[in-house]
Motif scaffolding. Sequence first.
Motif, PDB file in Angstrom:
ATOM      1  N   VAL A 102       0.882  -1.172   0.000  1.00  0.00           N
ATOM      2  CA  VAL A 102       0.000   0.000   0.000  1.00  0.00           C
ATOM      3  C   VAL A 102       0.914   1.216   0.000  1.00  0.00           C
ATOM      4  O   VAL A 102       1.674   1.436   0.957  1.00  0.00           O
ATOM      5  CB  VAL A 102      -0.929   0.033   1.232  1.00  0.00           C
ATOM      6  N   LEU A 103       0.883   1.949  -1.106  1.00  0.00           N
ATOM      7  CA  LEU A 103       1.786   3.092  -1.288  1.00  0.00           C
ATOM      8  C   LEU A 103       0.980   4.360  -1.461  1.00  0.00           C
ATOM      9  O   LEU A 103      -0.029   4.372  -2.180  1.00  0.00           O
ATOM     10  CB  LEU A 103       2.631   2.881  -2.551  1.00  0.00           C
ATOM     11  N   GLY A 104       1.432   5.440  -0.829  1.00  0.00           N
ATOM     12  CA  GLY A 104       0.721   6.701  -0.986  1.00  0.00           C
ATOM     13  C   GLY A 104       1.453   7.839  -0.303  1.00  0.00           C
ATOM     14  O   GLY A 104       2.562   7.679   0.198  1.00  0.00           O
ATOM     15  N   GLY A 105       0.828   9.001  -0.343  1.00  0.00           N
ATOM     16  CA  GLY A 105       1.423  10.192   0.252  1.00  0.00           C
ATOM     17  C   GLY A 105       2.229  11.000  -0.737  1.00  0.00           C
ATOM     18  O   GLY A 105       2.842  12.006  -0.375  1.00  0.00           O
ATOM     19  N   ARG A 106       2.273  10.557  -1.965  1.00  0.00           N
ATOM     20  CA  ARG A 106       2.897  11.322  -3.058  1.00  0.00           C
ATOM     21  C   ARG A 106       2.210  10.893  -4.347  1.00  0.00           C
ATOM     22  O   ARG A 106       1.490   9.892  -4.378  1.00  0.00           O
ATOM     23  CB  ARG A 106       4.406  11.072  -3.142  1.00  0.00           C
ATOM     24  N   VAL A 107       2.471  11.679  -5.424  1.00  0.00           N
ATOM     25  CA  VAL A 107       1.902  11.304  -6.723  1.00  0.00           C
ATOM     26  C   VAL A 107       2.603  10.044  -7.227  1.00  0.00           C
ATOM     27  O   VAL A 107       3.832   9.964  -7.237  1.00  0.00           O
ATOM     28  CB  VAL A 107       2.068  12.456  -7.745  1.00  0.00           C
ATOM     29  N   MET A 108       1.834   9.050  -7.618  1.00  0.00           N
ATOM     30  CA  MET A 108       2.376   7.800  -8.132  1.00  0.00           C
ATOM     31  C   MET A 108       2.561   7.902  -9.650  1.00  0.00           C
ATOM     32  O   MET A 108       1.679   8.408 -10.351  1.00  0.00           O
ATOM     33  CB  MET A 108       1.403   6.647  -7.837  1.00  0.00           C
ATOM     34  N   MET A 109       3.673   7.421 -10.124  1.00  0.00           N
ATOM     35  CA  MET A 109       3.954   7.463 -11.564  1.00  0.00           C
ATOM     36  C   MET A 109       3.263   6.299 -12.286  1.00  0.00           C
ATOM     37  O   MET A 109       3.061   5.238 -11.716  1.00  0.00           O
ATOM     38  CB  MET A 109       5.461   7.369 -11.808  1.00  0.00           C
TER      39      MET A 109
END
Length: 113
Positions: A102-109
């Motif tokens: 689960v990744l987040g907290g920034r814009v994902m490429m």
Amino acid sequence: MSCIFCKIANKEIPAKIIYEDEHTVAFEDLNPQAPVHVLIIPKKHISTPLDIHTEDNALIGHMYQVANTVAKEKQIDKRGFRTLMNCNKEAGQSVFHIHLHVLGGRVMMWPPG
Ligand code: 5GP
Ligand code: ZN
């Protein structure tokens, strides 16, 4: 059993566990790739996504529910976040006990590297 994520699930090695229930554990990734990077694992050992079978369908669905809980807890639910599971060598799977990133907290490429 030498599996590192089984050991985390069994509390044999430490991890920053942020959520746990009967079937899953969620903990902070040791080498975060984003401000929020949590791994959700089943307590049951499943080596790769290819080893997910029909009897695991509820478990896998539950892991996505846990991802939603984590995203809300970390306040990235409305901004957006990415969930993913790597499978085998070319995808970069390095721990052979399935884990939902689960990744987040920034814009994902997109596309991912
Ligand atoms: P994969 O490359 O298999 O999709 O992801 C494995 C992830 O597990 C990596 O992001 C890596 O940083 C993380 N990881 C590997 N070993 C440990 C560990 O012992 N503790 C924690 N918390 N994360 C780990
Ligand atoms: Zn395992």
